[in-house]
Design a protein around this motif. Structure first.
Motif, mmCIF file in Angstrom:
data_model
loop_
_atom_site.group_PDB
_atom_site.id
_atom_site.type_symbol
_atom_site.label_atom_id
_atom_site.label_comp_id
_atom_site.label_asym_id
_atom_site.label_seq_id
_atom_site.Cartn_x
_atom_site.Cartn_y
_atom_site.Cartn_z
ATOM 1 N N ILE A 168 0.864 -1.185 0.000
ATOM 2 C CA ILE A 168 0.000 0.000 0.000
ATOM 3 C C ILE A 168 0.895 1.228 0.000
ATOM 4 O O ILE A 168 1.591 1.503 0.972
ATOM 5 N N MET A 175 -7.475 -0.772 3.293
ATOM 6 C CA MET A 175 -6.668 -1.563 4.215
ATOM 7 C C MET A 175 -7.508 -2.436 5.130
ATOM 8 O O MET A 175 -7.167 -3.604 5.359
ATOM 9 N N HIS A 193 -7.052 -6.428 5.389
ATOM 10 C CA HIS A 193 -6.555 -6.951 6.661
ATOM 11 C C HIS A 193 -7.525 -7.991 7.235
ATOM 12 O O HIS A 193 -7.104 -9.040 7.718
ATOM 13 N N LEU A 202 -0.127 -6.731 4.994
ATOM 14 C CA LEU A 202 0.013 -5.411 4.399
ATOM 15 C C LEU A 202 1.408 -4.860 4.616
ATOM 16 O O LEU A 202 1.946 -4.916 5.718
ATOM 17 N N TYR A 260 -2.414 -1.747 11.728
ATOM 18 C CA TYR A 260 -1.875 -2.449 10.562
ATOM 19 C C TYR A 260 -0.351 -2.508 10.566
ATOM 20 O O TYR A 260 0.240 -3.175 9.726
#
Length: 73
Positions: free
Chosen positions: A11, A23, A27, A33, A50
């Motif tokens: 990302i 996200m 996730h 990620l 994250y």
């Protein structure tokens, strides 16, 4: 819809609004990620759920040399 379980997803501009929209579902589906952003403080405060030890990079992707230095480091 295909599953993202155990997929590696990069990302870029991870502190943007668009990134925040994508996200969470990724996730939740089990994707790993990897986050790239220019502002470490904002990334760590806004996206802490994250971020783990080695899955984020701080760099400006418009600066080629800085990006290479971040990836190689």
């Amino acid at each position: 819809m295909s599953s993202f379980k155990n997929k590696n997803i990069l990302i870029i501009s991870a502190t943007s609004e668009l990134a925040s929209c994508i996200m969470s579902p990724l996730h939740e589906q089990g994707a790993k990620l990897f986050l790239v952003a220019r502002n470490e403080e904002k990334l760590l405060s806004d996206r802490d759920e994250y971020v783990s030890g080695d899955n984020y990079y701080i760099c400006d992707v418009t600066d080629r040399q800085a990006t290479l230095d971040s990836v190689i480091a």
